[in-house]
Design an enzyme around this catalytic site. Structure first.
Site, PDB file in Angstrom:
ATOM      1  N   CYS A   1       0.738  -1.288   0.099  1.00 38.09           N
ATOM      2  CA  CYS A   1       0.005   0.030   0.178  1.00 38.09           C
ATOM      3  C   CYS A   1       0.887   1.309   0.056  1.00 38.09           C
ATOM      4  O   CYS A   1       1.703   1.249   0.567  1.00 38.09           O
ATOM      5  CB  CYS A   1      -1.108   0.061   1.132  1.00 38.09           C
ATOM      6  SG  CYS A   1      -2.122   1.334   1.427  1.00 38.09           S
TER       7      CYS A   1
ATOM      8  N   HIS B   1      -8.764  -4.029  -2.728  1.00 40.10           N
ATOM      9  CA  HIS B   1      -7.750  -3.286  -1.890  1.00 40.10           C
ATOM     10  C   HIS B   1      -8.326  -1.841  -1.540  1.00 40.10           C
ATOM     11  O   HIS B   1      -8.232  -1.331  -0.723  1.00 40.10           O
ATOM     12  CB  HIS B   1      -6.396  -3.282  -2.528  1.00 40.10           C
ATOM     13  CG  HIS B   1      -5.371  -2.530  -1.828  1.00 40.10           C
ATOM     14  ND1 HIS B   1      -4.602  -2.983  -0.891  1.00 40.10           N
ATOM     15  CD2 HIS B   1      -5.157  -1.095  -1.677  1.00 40.10           C
ATOM     16  CE1 HIS B   1      -3.693  -2.072  -0.499  1.00 40.10           C
ATOM     17  NE2 HIS B   1      -4.223  -0.913  -1.011  1.00 40.10           N
ATOM     18  N   GLU B   2      -8.559  -1.238  -2.920  1.00 35.27           N
ATOM     19  CA  GLU B   2      -8.938   0.186  -2.753  1.00 35.27           C
ATOM     20  C   GLU B   2     -10.494   0.540  -2.355  1.00 35.27           C
ATOM     21  O   GLU B   2     -10.460   1.307  -1.616  1.00 35.27           O
ATOM     22  CB  GLU B   2      -8.927   0.723  -4.311  1.00 35.27           C
ATOM     23  CG  GLU B   2      -7.581   0.793  -4.991  1.00 35.27           C
ATOM     24  CD  GLU B   2      -6.441   1.379  -4.214  1.00 35.27           C
ATOM     25  OE1 GLU B   2      -6.902   2.236  -3.329  1.00 35.27           O
ATOM     26  OE2 GLU B   2      -5.353   0.894  -4.293  1.00 35.27           O
TER      27      GLU B   2
ATOM     28  N   HIS C   1     -10.286   0.202   1.508  1.00 36.04           N
ATOM     29  CA  HIS C   1      -9.832   1.952   1.958  1.00 36.04           C
ATOM     30  C   HIS C   1     -11.108   2.836   2.178  1.00 36.04           C
ATOM     31  O   HIS C   1     -11.188   3.455   3.293  1.00 36.04           O
ATOM     32  CB  HIS C   1      -9.037   2.772   0.982  1.00 36.04           C
ATOM     33  CG  HIS C   1      -7.462   2.244   0.990  1.00 36.04           C
ATOM     34  ND1 HIS C   1      -6.675   2.489   2.157  1.00 36.04           N
ATOM     35  CD2 HIS C   1      -6.527   1.550   0.317  1.00 36.04           C
ATOM     36  CE1 HIS C   1      -5.618   2.138   2.122  1.00 36.04           C
ATOM     37  NE2 HIS C   1      -5.346   1.611   1.006  1.00 36.04           N
TER      38      HIS C   1
END
Length: 179
Positions: A96, A140-141, A144
């Site tokens: 990241c 992953h995004e 966030h």
């Protein structure tokens, strides 16, 4: 637009939930997408890493993700959500920009369907699979946006390693080895 600072591991904003964008056509959203584009491009140029970024990483608690895959136009996702996913999961290397000095293995769905808006406010659905490691990257995004970091998904603490060791042993066989 300016290159923005990326918040680093431990910053409380990274653990907060981003708010939906009420009007994707607003000039402030376009400006945010430009800032995300410039910021991730800068990181890619200076570190060799950076295929995507989420708005909370630059301190903006809005549900905006930007993909910048090599050789492709930038791809903003406004208000993205995973609407379907594979029954199968896979273990992948993850890192990241908010803690680029450490790498780890995480478990992700092999494929997902993502619903999102574009900058014109139109809704789309896209299939993300293994091609371009799109499924892993979008998971992953989108994490966030929900205050979840890849370290929360580590499969085994023994896979945690430094960037230097990752590059020495694993990068060539990972998505990060393909530019």
């Amino acid at each position: 637009m300016p290159i923005r600072d990326i918040l680093q591991l431990g910053h409380p904003v990274l653990r907060q939930i981003a708010q939906p964008v009420p009007d994707p056509t607003a000039p402030t959203v376009a400006a945010l997408v430009t800032d995300l584009t410039d910021t991730v491009a800068h990181w890619r140029e200076t570190t060799g890493y950076g295929r995507a970024i989420a708005a909370p990483q630059i301190g903006e608690l809005q549900r905006v993700v930007l993909l910048r895959l090599p050789g492709q136009p930038v791809w903003p996702f406004i208000n993205p959500s995973i609407v379907a996913y594979s029954p199968e999961k896979t273990v992948v290397w993850d890192a990241c920009l908010s803690f680029l000095s450490i790498f780890m293995q995480v478990e992700r769905y092999e494929w997902i369907m993502v619903r999102y808006q574009d900058l014109a406010g139109q809704w789309h659905e896209t299939y993300a699979g293994r091609e371009d490691d799109l499924a892993e990257l979008l998971q992953h995004e989108i994490d966030h946006l929900d205050g979840i970091l890849s370290i929360d998904r580590i499969v085994d603490i023994k896979t945690l390693c430094s960037r230097e060791e990752f590059e020495r042993q694993y990068r060539a066989d990972s998505p990060y080895g393909r530019s």
